[in-house]
Motif scaffolding. Structure first.
Motif, PDB file in Angstrom:
ATOM      1  N   SER A   2      80.578  98.922  84.151  1.00 29.63           N
ATOM      2  CA  SER A   2      81.900  98.966  83.525  1.00 29.63           C
ATOM      3  C   SER A   2      82.501 100.338  83.741  1.00 29.63           C
ATOM      4  O   SER A   2      81.899 101.347  83.352  1.00 29.63           O
ATOM      5  CB  SER A   2      81.786  98.667  82.025  1.00 29.63           C
ATOM      6  N   ARG A   3      83.663 100.385  84.349  1.00 27.98           N
ATOM      7  CA  ARG A   3      84.297 101.677  84.618  1.00 27.98           C
ATOM      8  C   ARG A   3      85.195 102.122  83.479  1.00 27.98           C
ATOM      9  O   ARG A   3      85.195 103.286  83.099  1.00 27.98           O
ATOM     10  CB  ARG A   3      85.100 101.596  85.920  1.00 27.98           C
ATOM     11  N   HIS A   4      85.972 101.182  82.929  1.00 31.10           N
ATOM     12  CA  HIS A   4      86.931 101.552  81.896  1.00 31.10           C
ATOM     13  C   HIS A   4      86.611 100.943  80.528  1.00 31.10           C
ATOM     14  O   HIS A   4      87.337 101.191  79.574  1.00 31.10           O
ATOM     15  CB  HIS A   4      88.349 101.159  82.320  1.00 31.10           C
ATOM     16  N   GLY A   5      85.564 100.117  80.447  1.00 28.06           N
ATOM     17  CA  GLY A   5      85.128  99.647  79.145  1.00 28.06           C
ATOM     18  C   GLY A   5      85.273  98.173  78.853  1.00 28.06           C
ATOM     19  O   GLY A   5      84.629  97.658  77.943  1.00 28.06           O
ATOM     20  N   SER A   6      86.102  97.452  79.606  1.00 28.85           N
ATOM     21  CA  SER A   6      86.318  96.043  79.271  1.00 28.85           C
ATOM     22  C   SER A   6      85.084  95.193  79.564  1.00 28.85           C
ATOM     23  O   SER A   6      84.732  94.298  78.789  1.00 28.85           O
ATOM     24  CB  SER A   6      87.543  95.483  80.004  1.00 28.85           C
ATOM     25  N   VAL A   7      84.390  95.454  80.670  1.00 22.87           N
ATOM     26  CA  VAL A   7      83.186  94.686  80.990  1.00 22.87           C
ATOM     27  C   VAL A   7      82.077  95.005  79.984  1.00 22.87           C
ATOM     28  O   VAL A   7      81.322  94.128  79.577  1.00 22.87           O
ATOM     29  CB  VAL A   7      82.722  94.941  82.434  1.00 22.87           C
ATOM     30  N   SER A   8      82.005  96.259  79.563  1.00 18.75           N
ATOM     31  CA  SER A   8      81.049  96.645  78.517  1.00 18.75           C
ATOM     32  C   SER A   8      81.323  95.890  77.223  1.00 18.75           C
ATOM     33  O   SER A   8      80.399  95.434  76.542  1.00 18.75           O
ATOM     34  CB  SER A   8      81.134  98.154  78.273  1.00 18.75           C
ATOM     35  N   GLU A   9      82.593  95.735  76.883  1.00 20.49           N
ATOM     36  CA  GLU A   9      82.966  94.990  75.682  1.00 20.49           C
ATOM     37  C   GLU A   9      82.587  93.518  75.822  1.00 20.49           C
ATOM     38  O   GLU A   9      82.089  92.893  74.881  1.00 20.49           O
ATOM     39  CB  GLU A   9      84.468  95.131  75.435  1.00 20.49           C
ATOM     40  N   MET A  10      82.811  92.953  76.998  1.00 25.01           N
ATOM     41  CA  MET A  10      82.416  91.571  77.244  1.00 25.01           C
ATOM     42  C   MET A  10      80.908  91.394  77.078  1.00 25.01           C
ATOM     43  O   MET A  10      80.439  90.403  76.527  1.00 25.01           O
ATOM     44  CB  MET A  10      82.834  91.135  78.651  1.00 25.01           C
ATOM     45  N   ALA A  11      80.146  92.376  77.568  1.00 28.22           N
ATOM     46  CA  ALA A  11      78.692  92.298  77.491  1.00 28.22           C
ATOM     47  C   ALA A  11      78.213  92.162  76.045  1.00 28.22           C
ATOM     48  O   ALA A  11      77.233  91.459  75.767  1.00 28.22           O
ATOM     49  CB  ALA A  11      78.070  93.530  78.141  1.00 28.22           C
ATOM     50  N   LYS A  12      78.903  92.814  75.132  1.00 23.84           N
ATOM     51  CA  LYS A  12      78.520  92.735  73.715  1.00 23.84           C
ATOM     52  C   LYS A  12      78.671  91.308  73.189  1.00 23.84           C
ATOM     53  O   LYS A  12      77.838  90.828  72.419  1.00 23.84           O
ATOM     54  CB  LYS A  12      79.366  93.695  72.878  1.00 23.84           C
ATOM     55  N   TYR A  13      79.745  90.633  73.604  1.00 22.73           N
ATOM     56  CA  TYR A  13      79.961  89.260  73.134  1.00 22.73           C
ATOM     57  C   TYR A  13      79.033  88.276  73.848  1.00 22.73           C
ATOM     58  O   TYR A  13      78.594  87.293  73.255  1.00 22.73           O
ATOM     59  CB  TYR A  13      81.434  88.865  73.318  1.00 22.73           C
ATOM     60  N   ILE A  14      78.733  88.545  75.118  1.00 24.07           N
ATOM     61  CA  ILE A  14      77.723  87.738  75.819  1.00 24.07           C
ATOM     62  C   ILE A  14      76.400  87.837  75.058  1.00 24.07           C
ATOM     63  O   ILE A  14      75.735  86.830  74.780  1.00 24.07           O
ATOM     64  CB  ILE A  14      77.546  88.216  77.273  1.00 24.07           C
ATOM     65  N   ALA A  15      76.007  89.062  74.720  1.00 16.62           N
ATOM     66  CA  ALA A  15      74.748  89.286  74.001  1.00 16.62           C
ATOM     67  C   ALA A  15      74.768  88.621  72.632  1.00 16.62           C
ATOM     68  O   ALA A  15      73.755  88.078  72.178  1.00 16.62           O
ATOM     69  CB  ALA A  15      74.485  90.780  73.867  1.00 16.62           C
ATOM     70  N   ARG A  16      75.914  88.645  71.972  1.00 14.03           N
ATOM     71  CA  ARG A  16      76.031  87.984  70.667  1.00 14.03           C
ATOM     72  C   ARG A  16      75.764  86.484  70.808  1.00 14.03           C
ATOM     73  O   ARG A  16      75.091  85.880  69.969  1.00 14.03           O
ATOM     74  CB  ARG A  16      77.422  88.227  70.089  1.00 14.03           C
ATOM     75  N   GLY A  17      76.284  85.888  71.872  1.00 10.67           N
ATOM     76  CA  GLY A  17      76.036  84.473  72.115  1.00 10.67           C
ATOM     77  C   GLY A  17      74.577  84.191  72.404  1.00 10.67           C
ATOM     78  O   GLY A  17      74.011  83.205  71.925  1.00 10.67           O
ATOM     79  N   VAL A  18      73.937  85.062  73.192  1.00  5.39           N
ATOM     80  CA  VAL A  18      72.498  84.912  73.471  1.00  5.39           C
ATOM     81  C   VAL A  18      71.706  84.938  72.176  1.00  5.39           C
ATOM     82  O   VAL A  18      70.824  84.101  71.933  1.00  5.39           O
ATOM     83  CB  VAL A  18      72.005  86.033  74.418  1.00  5.39           C
ATOM     84  N   ASN A  19      72.019  85.898  71.321  1.00  2.00           N
ATOM     85  CA  ASN A  19      71.250  86.094  70.094  1.00  2.00           C
ATOM     86  C   ASN A  19      71.491  85.014  69.042  1.00  2.00           C
ATOM     87  O   ASN A  19      70.795  84.982  68.019  1.00  2.00           O
ATOM     88  CB  ASN A  19      71.544  87.480  69.513  1.00  2.00           C
ATOM     89  N   ARG A  20      72.438  84.121  69.301  1.00  2.00           N
ATOM     90  CA  ARG A  20      72.635  82.972  68.404  1.00  2.00           C
ATOM     91  C   ARG A  20      71.595  81.883  68.627  1.00  2.00           C
ATOM     92  O   ARG A  20      71.479  80.951  67.835  1.00  2.00           O
ATOM     93  CB  ARG A  20      74.040  82.388  68.607  1.00  2.00           C
ATOM     94  N   VAL A  21      70.841  82.006  69.716  1.00  2.00           N
ATOM     95  CA  VAL A  21      69.846  80.991  70.063  1.00  2.00           C
ATOM     96  C   VAL A  21      68.467  81.481  69.649  1.00  2.00           C
ATOM     97  O   VAL A  21      68.027  82.558  70.069  1.00  2.00           O
ATOM     98  CB  VAL A  21      69.882  80.697  71.582  1.00  2.00           C
ATOM     99  N   SER A  22      67.793  80.692  68.844  1.00  2.00           N
ATOM    100  CA  SER A  22      66.463  81.059  68.370  1.00  2.00           C
ATOM    101  C   SER A  22      65.447  80.994  69.509  1.00  2.00           C
ATOM    102  O   SER A  22      65.475  80.078  70.324  1.00  2.00           O
ATOM    103  CB  SER A  22      66.046  80.109  67.239  1.00  2.00           C
ATOM    104  N   GLY A  23      64.561  81.993  69.563  1.00  2.00           N
ATOM    105  CA  GLY A  23      63.500  81.980  70.555  1.00  2.00           C
ATOM    106  C   GLY A  23      63.779  82.794  71.795  1.00  2.00           C
ATOM    107  O   GLY A  23      62.956  82.852  72.714  1.00  2.00           O
ATOM    108  N   VAL A  24      64.929  83.447  71.848  1.00  2.00           N
ATOM    109  CA  VAL A  24      65.285  84.297  72.987  1.00  2.00           C
ATOM    110  C   VAL A  24      66.159  85.428  72.463  1.00  2.00           C
ATOM    111  O   VAL A  24      66.828  85.279  71.440  1.00  2.00           O
ATOM    112  CB  VAL A  24      66.014  83.465  74.084  1.00  2.00           C
ATOM    113  N   GLU A  25      66.143  86.556  73.141  1.00  2.00           N
ATOM    114  CA  GLU A  25      66.968  87.682  72.710  1.00  2.00           C
ATOM    115  C   GLU A  25      67.682  88.303  73.901  1.00  2.00           C
ATOM    116  O   GLU A  25      67.302  88.072  75.057  1.00  2.00           O
ATOM    117  CB  GLU A  25      66.117  88.741  71.998  1.00  2.00           C
TER     118      GLU A  25
END
Length: 202
Positions: A13-36
């Motif tokens: 991420s150069r200016h921050g938008s992809v970094s921000e997206m990564a946080k929401y991707i990770a939030r979706g991952v962490n909604r699933v039990s058994g994986v992080e």
């Protein structure tokens, strides 16, 4: 204590938008039990080969190692769209994965992509395709977004069936729309679910 399988959320991420997206991707991952989620970034590439990057970034997620990529159970990879292609730092990181390819360490693991561009037709879908190609060479299983997510149909900003995207109205625009946030989380949740399904099938 047994470590949970993880989805590597790997990005540049150069200016921050992809970094921000990564946080929401990770939030979706962490909604699933058994994986992080494990969030990692790649460093900038230097204009000359004599300049080395610092071992640790000044801020944000740590830099990714090849071992972390090899050990992941799923991969979500993000990059800004540069002329319809992934950014050079992410490509440079992937160019170092020949050993993983030779040993088949990524075969049959699920992968997805996400991107950001500052114009509506700035190559978001083509950028995701550029990330898909090397991962298919690694034998990974590509996971897109289905149209069951209503945000994919009525978004007026980012969002593609190939992977989550963000339309930045300016270079420094990092604020995601509600639709973009929802699609990022949906992408994370789906890659996590596919990670568990593919692990059970082995």
């Amino acid at each position: 204590m047994t470590q949970l399988p993880y989805v590597l959320v790997l990005f540049y991420s150069r200016h921050g938008s992809v970094s921000e997206m990564a946080k929401y991707i990770a939030r979706g991952v962490n909604r699933v039990s058994g994986v992080e989620a494990k969030i990692r970034q790649v460093p900038n590439v230097a204009d000359t080969t004599t300049i080395a990057s610092p071992a640790l970034p000044d801020d944000g997620a740590p830099y990714c190692t090849l071992e972390e990529l090899a050990d992941c159970s799923g991969l979500a990879m993000g990059s800004p769209s540069y002329f319809g292609s992934m950014a050079a730092p992410l490509k440079h990181f992937l160019d170092q994965t020949s050993t993983l390819w030779l040993t088949g360490q990524l075969i049959d693991k699920p992968a997805c992509g996400f991107t950001s561009a500052s114009t509506m037709h700035g190559g978001q879908e083509q950028c995701i395709h550029s990330m898909m190609t090397p991962l298919l060479h690694h034998g990974m299983v590509w996971v897109g977004l289905s149209y069951k997510h209503k945000e994919l149909i009525h978004t007026s900003a980012g969002g593609t069936p190939y992977g989550a995207s963000h339309l930045a109205n300016s270079t420094n625009e990092t604020t995601l729309t509600d639709d973009e946030k929802a699609l990022c989380e949906a992408q994370g949740k789906r890659i996590a679910e596919m990670t568990l399904k593919l692990q059970k099938s082995v």
